[in-house]
Design a protein around this motif. Structure first.
Motif, PDB file in Angstrom:
ATOM      1  N   PRO A 107      18.076 -10.929  63.870  1.00 31.73           N
ATOM      2  CA  PRO A 107      17.029 -10.397  64.761  1.00 31.73           C
ATOM      3  C   PRO A 107      16.913 -11.191  66.056  1.00 31.73           C
ATOM      4  O   PRO A 107      16.639 -10.638  67.115  1.00 31.73           O
ATOM      5  CB  PRO A 107      15.759 -10.528  63.903  1.00 31.73           C
ATOM      6  N   PHE A 231      24.342  -0.156  58.051  1.00 36.30           N
ATOM      7  CA  PHE A 231      23.539  -1.359  57.824  1.00 36.30           C
ATOM      8  C   PHE A 231      22.265  -0.981  57.066  1.00 36.30           C
ATOM      9  O   PHE A 231      21.861   0.187  57.030  1.00 36.30           O
ATOM     10  CB  PHE A 231      23.195  -2.059  59.150  1.00 36.30           C
ATOM     11  N   THR A 232      21.630  -1.965  56.462  1.00 36.26           N
ATOM     12  CA  THR A 232      20.376  -1.757  55.737  1.00 36.26           C
ATOM     13  C   THR A 232      19.268  -2.555  56.404  1.00 36.26           C
ATOM     14  O   THR A 232      19.462  -3.139  57.477  1.00 36.26           O
ATOM     15  CB  THR A 232      20.528  -2.172  54.260  1.00 36.26           C
ATOM     16  N   PHE A 233      18.114  -2.601  55.750  1.00 35.75           N
ATOM     17  CA  PHE A 233      16.957  -3.319  56.290  1.00 35.75           C
ATOM     18  C   PHE A 233      16.476  -4.326  55.241  1.00 35.75           C
ATOM     19  O   PHE A 233      16.564  -4.073  54.037  1.00 35.75           O
ATOM     20  CB  PHE A 233      15.826  -2.348  56.627  1.00 35.75           C
ATOM     21  N   LYS A 234      15.981  -5.463  55.717  1.00 36.59           N
ATOM     22  CA  LYS A 234      15.461  -6.470  54.797  1.00 36.59           C
ATOM     23  C   LYS A 234      14.510  -7.400  55.539  1.00 36.59           C
ATOM     24  O   LYS A 234      14.418  -7.366  56.770  1.00 36.59           O
ATOM     25  CB  LYS A 234      16.607  -7.269  54.181  1.00 36.59           C
ATOM     26  N   THR A 235      13.834  -8.237  54.770  1.00 41.46           N
ATOM     27  CA  THR A 235      12.976  -9.256  55.375  1.00 41.46           C
ATOM     28  C   THR A 235      13.796 -10.516  55.634  1.00 41.46           C
ATOM     29  O   THR A 235      14.814 -10.743  54.980  1.00 41.46           O
ATOM     30  CB  THR A 235      11.795  -9.591  54.453  1.00 41.46           C
ATOM     31  N   GLU A 247      10.304  -5.799  57.615  1.00 38.36           N
ATOM     32  CA  GLU A 247      11.708  -5.441  57.402  1.00 38.36           C
ATOM     33  C   GLU A 247      12.398  -5.194  58.739  1.00 38.36           C
ATOM     34  O   GLU A 247      11.882  -4.461  59.588  1.00 38.36           O
ATOM     35  CB  GLU A 247      11.817  -4.181  56.522  1.00 38.36           C
ATOM     36  N   TRP A 248      13.561  -5.812  58.879  1.00 35.89           N
ATOM     37  CA  TRP A 248      14.352  -5.682  60.105  1.00 35.89           C
ATOM     38  C   TRP A 248      15.767  -5.243  59.738  1.00 35.89           C
ATOM     39  O   TRP A 248      16.236  -5.475  58.627  1.00 35.89           O
ATOM     40  CB  TRP A 248      14.414  -7.016  60.861  1.00 35.89           C
ATOM     41  N   PRO A 249      16.474  -4.618  60.686  1.00 40.34           N
ATOM     42  CA  PRO A 249      17.871  -4.241  60.396  1.00 40.34           C
ATOM     43  C   PRO A 249      18.715  -5.470  60.079  1.00 40.34           C
ATOM     44  O   PRO A 249      18.577  -6.513  60.724  1.00 40.34           O
ATOM     45  CB  PRO A 249      18.333  -3.574  61.699  1.00 40.34           C
ATOM     46  N   ASP A 250      19.564  -5.325  59.092  1.00 38.00           N
ATOM     47  CA  ASP A 250      20.484  -6.401  58.715  1.00 38.00           C
ATOM     48  C   ASP A 250      21.876  -6.029  59.233  1.00 38.00           C
ATOM     49  O   ASP A 250      22.594  -5.237  58.627  1.00 38.00           O
ATOM     50  CB  ASP A 250      20.494  -6.568  57.192  1.00 38.00           C
TER      51      ASP A 250
END
Length: 278
Positions: A107, A231-235, A247-250
């Protein structure tokens, strides 16, 4: 003289005894090997089947080894027949190599040498975008590429051959991205168009005209190549102290990339002119 207790056996009785012994032997063999007569006679092929099997296995091993080498080479270098199906023709095809590369893009990217401004950042961008010369293509290559016959002709200073001055798109796109970076940090770079490559722009209008050109060049290329990586999203708990919550894009994902250094080496090995104006 007393008569001998032994006397000769008649011929027909002797033959009868021999036949009797032969019959006994055959019956004994039959008793020991009851399925002997049912077994097929071995042919010459059957006698050597084990050696034939070894030869087949050895041939298969050699074949698979050769195929593995071929597969390995296709990973390291692009097959021109395949390249022609997924890319327009380029004289750089021999330099195209593929590698699986994981993107590093959090990020808040911090460790990249291409972010920000200053002499160290400029040197990093010079290496990938500015210290790149123009190449020369032949008449046949110009026709194959479908480029204008009115293209600028030059003489290669190393070979004396005549051809057409040409540039490679990836370096033009990086030049444009660098220009956008410098425009963001205009307080540091002023109206300078690209690190002295073009020189000082003639005012903001000239600068932003170049910026608009670069935005459009990058947009068209991104849409043309359409990266379909997912891509996925996670903290990111480790960034909580910096206010990055939720949660942000990984974007730390794998991509199949062309080896940039291989392209850069090929280009600079074939430079025909350095004073480019892009």
């Amino acid at each position: 003289m007393p008569r001998s207790k032994y006397h000769p056996i008649p011929r027909d009785e002797e033959q009868h005894q021999q036949q009797h012994l032969t019959t006994i032997r055959e019956k004994k063999a039959e008793w020991l090997h009851p399925d002997l007569d049912s077994l097929p006679r071995e042919s010459g092929l059957q006698k050597h089947w084990i050696w034939i099997a070894h030869a087949v296995l050895l041939s298969a091993s050699v074949t698979f080894f050769a195929l593995s080498l071929c597969m390995k080479s296709t990973v390291n270098a692009a097959d021109p027949s395949i390249m022609s199906q997924i890319s327009t023709y380029s004289p750089l095809f021999p330099a195209v190599k593929y590698e699986l590369r994981k993107f590093h893009l959090g990020p808040i990217p911090k460790d990249s040498p291409y972010i920000g401004y200053g002499p160290a950042v400029d040197r990093a961008w010079d290496y990938i975008a500015n210290d790149i010369g123009d190449i020369m293509i032949t008449e046949a290559e110009r026709e194959k590429l479908g480029l204008s016959p009115q293209s600028l002709k030059i003489q290669n200073p190393r070979t004396g051959e005549w051809g057409y001055r040409a540039g490679v798109e990836v370096f033009h796109q990086l030049h444009c991205l660098n220009l956008l970076r410098q425009a963001v940090y205009s307080d540091y770079y002023g109206n300078k168009s690209l690190g002295g490559d073009v020189g000082d722009a003639d005012g903001p209008e000239d600068l932003f005209g170049h910026v608009d050109h670069c935005i459009e060049a990058i947009r068209q290329n991104l849409m043309c190549h359409g990266d379909v990586s997912v891509f996925t999203f996670k903290t990111f708990p480790e960034l909580a102290d910096e206010g990055i919550e939720g949660e942000w894009p990984d974007f730390e994902i794998n991509h199949m990339c062309r080896d940039f250094e291989s392209l850069r080496r090929w280009n600079n090995d074939h430079v025909a002119a350095w004073d480019h104006n892009v």
